[in-house]
Write an enzyme that holds these catalytic residues in place. Sequence first.
Site, PDB file in Angstrom:
ATOM      1  N   THR A   1       5.689  -1.051   3.738  1.00 37.67           N
ATOM      2  CA  THR A   1       5.796  -2.404   4.301  1.00 37.67           C
ATOM      3  C   THR A   1       5.436  -3.426   3.219  1.00 37.67           C
ATOM      4  O   THR A   1       4.451  -3.233   2.495  1.00 37.67           O
ATOM      5  CB  THR A   1       4.847  -2.553   5.519  1.00 37.67           C
ATOM      6  OG1 THR A   1       5.132  -1.517   6.445  1.00 37.67           O
ATOM      7  CG2 THR A   1       5.020  -3.908   6.197  1.00 37.67           C
TER       8      THR A   1
ATOM      9  N   GLU B   1       4.704   9.489   1.886  1.00 38.25           N
ATOM     10  CA  GLU B   1       5.818   9.992   1.071  1.00 38.25           C
ATOM     11  C   GLU B   1       6.853  10.648   1.985  1.00 38.25           C
ATOM     12  O   GLU B   1       6.548  10.969   3.134  1.00 38.25           O
ATOM     13  CB  GLU B   1       5.298  11.035   0.076  1.00 38.25           C
ATOM     14  CG  GLU B   1       4.298  10.455  -0.896  1.00 38.25           C
ATOM     15  CD  GLU B   1       3.887  11.442  -1.977  1.00 38.25           C
ATOM     16  OE1 GLU B   1       4.369  12.601  -1.944  1.00 38.25           O
ATOM     17  OE2 GLU B   1       3.110  11.039  -2.845  1.00 38.25           O
ATOM     18  N   PRO B   2       8.049  10.891   1.445  1.00 37.16           N
ATOM     19  CA  PRO B   2       9.090  11.504   2.283  1.00 37.16           C
ATOM     20  C   PRO B   2       8.607  12.780   2.980  1.00 37.16           C
ATOM     21  O   PRO B   2       8.941  13.026   4.126  1.00 37.16           O
ATOM     22  CB  PRO B   2      10.220  11.793   1.291  1.00 37.16           C
ATOM     23  CG  PRO B   2      10.044  10.740   0.235  1.00 37.16           C
ATOM     24  CD  PRO B   2       8.569  10.498   0.128  1.00 37.16           C
TER      25      PRO B   2
ATOM     26  N   PHE C   1       0.859  -1.187   0.000  1.00 31.28           N
ATOM     27  CA  PHE C   1       0.000   0.000   0.000  1.00 31.28           C
ATOM     28  C   PHE C   1       0.892   1.233   0.000  1.00 31.28           C
ATOM     29  O   PHE C   1       1.717   1.399   0.910  1.00 31.28           O
ATOM     30  CB  PHE C   1      -0.831  -0.088   1.283  1.00 31.28           C
ATOM     31  CG  PHE C   1      -1.796   1.018   1.568  1.00 31.28           C
ATOM     32  CD1 PHE C   1      -3.064   1.014   1.005  1.00 31.28           C
ATOM     33  CD2 PHE C   1      -1.479   2.028   2.460  1.00 31.28           C
ATOM     34  CE1 PHE C   1      -3.994   2.007   1.326  1.00 31.28           C
ATOM     35  CE2 PHE C   1      -2.389   3.021   2.789  1.00 31.28           C
ATOM     36  CZ  PHE C   1      -3.655   3.008   2.217  1.00 31.28           C
TER      37      PHE C   1
ATOM     38  N   GLU D   1       0.162   3.445  10.103  1.00 31.15           N
ATOM     39  CA  GLU D   1      -1.297   3.505   9.855  1.00 31.15           C
ATOM     40  C   GLU D   1      -1.954   4.621  10.680  1.00 31.15           C
ATOM     41  O   GLU D   1      -3.086   4.487  11.152  1.00 31.15           O
ATOM     42  CB  GLU D   1      -1.943   2.139  10.059  1.00 31.15           C
ATOM     43  CG  GLU D   1      -1.291   1.126   9.117  1.00 31.15           C
ATOM     44  CD  GLU D   1      -2.147  -0.042   8.737  1.00 31.15           C
ATOM     45  OE1 GLU D   1      -3.369   0.069   8.783  1.00 31.15           O
ATOM     46  OE2 GLU D   1      -1.554  -1.074   8.377  1.00 31.15           O
TER      47      GLU D   1
ATOM     48  N   ARG E   1      -6.427  -0.145  10.732  1.00 29.27           N
ATOM     49  CA  ARG E   1      -6.167   0.175  12.152  1.00 29.27           C
ATOM     50  C   ARG E   1      -6.664  -0.943  13.075  1.00 29.27           C
ATOM     51  O   ARG E   1      -6.130  -1.116  14.177  1.00 29.27           O
ATOM     52  CB  ARG E   1      -6.776   1.550  12.469  1.00 29.27           C
ATOM     53  CG  ARG E   1      -5.963   2.649  11.802  1.00 29.27           C
ATOM     54  CD  ARG E   1      -6.614   4.020  11.732  1.00 29.27           C
ATOM     55  NE  ARG E   1      -5.732   4.915  10.949  1.00 29.27           N
ATOM     56  CZ  ARG E   1      -6.105   6.077  10.429  1.00 29.27           C
ATOM     57  NH1 ARG E   1      -7.333   6.522  10.612  1.00 29.27           N
ATOM     58  NH2 ARG E   1      -5.243   6.807   9.738  1.00 29.27           N
TER      59      ARG E   1
ATOM     60  N   ILE F   1       9.928  -6.208  34.959  1.00 34.50           N
ATOM     61  CA  ILE F   1       9.768  -7.451  35.734  1.00 34.50           C
ATOM     62  C   ILE F   1      10.978  -8.369  35.528  1.00 34.50           C
ATOM     63  O   ILE F   1      11.461  -9.001  36.460  1.00 34.50           O
ATOM     64  CB  ILE F   1       8.449  -8.167  35.331  1.00 34.50           C
ATOM     65  CG1 ILE F   1       7.256  -7.354  35.845  1.00 34.50           C
ATOM     66  CG2 ILE F   1       8.408  -9.603  35.853  1.00 34.50           C
ATOM     67  CD1 ILE F   1       5.912  -7.793  35.289  1.00 34.50           C
TER      68      ILE F   1
ATOM     69  N   ASP G   1      -9.368   2.650   7.974  1.00 39.02           N
ATOM     70  CA  ASP G   1     -10.313   2.282   9.045  1.00 39.02           C
ATOM     71  C   ASP G   1     -10.208   0.790   9.356  1.00 39.02           C
ATOM     72  O   ASP G   1     -10.323   0.374  10.506  1.00 39.02           O
ATOM     73  CB  ASP G   1     -11.760   2.597   8.630  1.00 39.02           C
ATOM     74  CG  ASP G   1     -12.069   4.088   8.664  1.00 39.02           C
ATOM     75  OD1 ASP G   1     -11.295   4.851   9.274  1.00 39.02           O
ATOM     76  OD2 ASP G   1     -13.099   4.485   8.079  1.00 39.02           O
TER      77      ASP G   1
END
Length: 380
Positions: free
Chosen positions: A158, A127-128, A123, A363, A243, A337, A240
């Site tokens: 990606t 852009e830069p 997708f 995203e 996400r 922990i 939408d």
Amino acid sequence: MDFDLTEEQRLVRDTARDFATREIAPKASEIDKSSRWPAEIVAKMGELGFLGMAIPEEYGGAGLDNLSYSLVMEEISAACASCGVIMSVNNSLFCDPIYKFGTDAQKKEVLTACASGKKLGCFGLTEPMSGSDAQTMATNAEKTKDGWVLNGAKNWITNGPHADYILVFCVTDRSSPKIKHTAFLVPKGTPGYTQANPDHKLGIHGAHSCTVFFENCKVPDSAVVGNVGEGFKVAMATLDGGRIGIASQALGIAKACLDVSVPYSKERKSFGVPISQHQAIQFMLSDMATELDAARLLTWRAAIMKDAKERHSMQSAEAKLYASEMATRVAHKAIQIHGGYGYSAEFPVERHYRDARITEIYEGTSEIQRIVIAASLLKA
Ligand code: CAA
């Protein structure tokens, strides 16, 4: 809201958990350390139907619902967040918009191949110089007699180095103050479409991303996805759904942190007792579990609304905002922990901590999610 999973949803989740535990988790550290693209896992995810989960079977998908998609995303991401986002991009950011906005020919040829895992999609929106402010993109597509000529660059893509197709967004009309965008489907190998080397990142090392370039890249009219001039809405509606995928990835990372922190706290001793007997540790574990459950409910709600075909922009933004920030907090506590061992690459929690951080950025950053939520609140 019904909290009971159906038998089918439980079966799908258990299949994913079994696959993730047996075939992904043992390799996750090696994939991270060597920044290796997990080709064999991507292929197996395709065979299991995980790359086109909510796409109907007639187009190569598994024909399941978006809640099942979230369940599987959580299990895969708990084992390896890189594998999770590879899966998420192909499902949410590629197959979903082609199914919703694509032509019959695009669905038959491209969607069927990508939803079944034979091919992979990516997708191209960012852009830069255009990330959060997505409308201001510089990439142009100019109309010619028999098609379009694309020029520009997209970054942080990606799956970009490996994807067979890109769904790319370009400006197609700058004649009025409100610029108009159009989405195009471009196969890898199209002259003028090239990919740079993979990016070096803090985490999700196995999920290769890169900058891609369009230099006088010619595509036919049949490459347009959706209506000319309505590409920005295609991008926003797609996000939408995306996400929900990233919120589910964050759930998986947090679950992995909790799953190792509970047994570790029972084994590790300090002051003569297992550290699980210290209230300080108990409080951390309690907060981790509570926040994880809260994020899961938000994410499931958004997925159920998507399945019901209700507008879910606000609910997806809430889920992504809360789940991503929750994952970072949970990973932070998991390291605390584990003490010094948590900071060491010998234990998985430092990887989870690095992998969690990107869920607050891609995203749509947390700040963008807050803008989407506020816009929905103030519109009412
Ligand atoms: N569904 C359908 N249409 C929508 C929509 C939605 N969810 N959201 C907005 N629109 C429509 C609006 O109705 C409006 O339509 P009109 O022009 O007809 O009125 C149009 O789109 C423009 O909307 P806005 O005026 O709200 O747009 P804006 O410029 O103010 O921007 C924004 C809104 C929320 C900030 C948006 O730019 C945004 O989401 N930015 C973040 C981009 C992002 O998430 N990028 C991530 C890249 S992908 C990625 O990260 C992939 C990866 O690697 C994993």
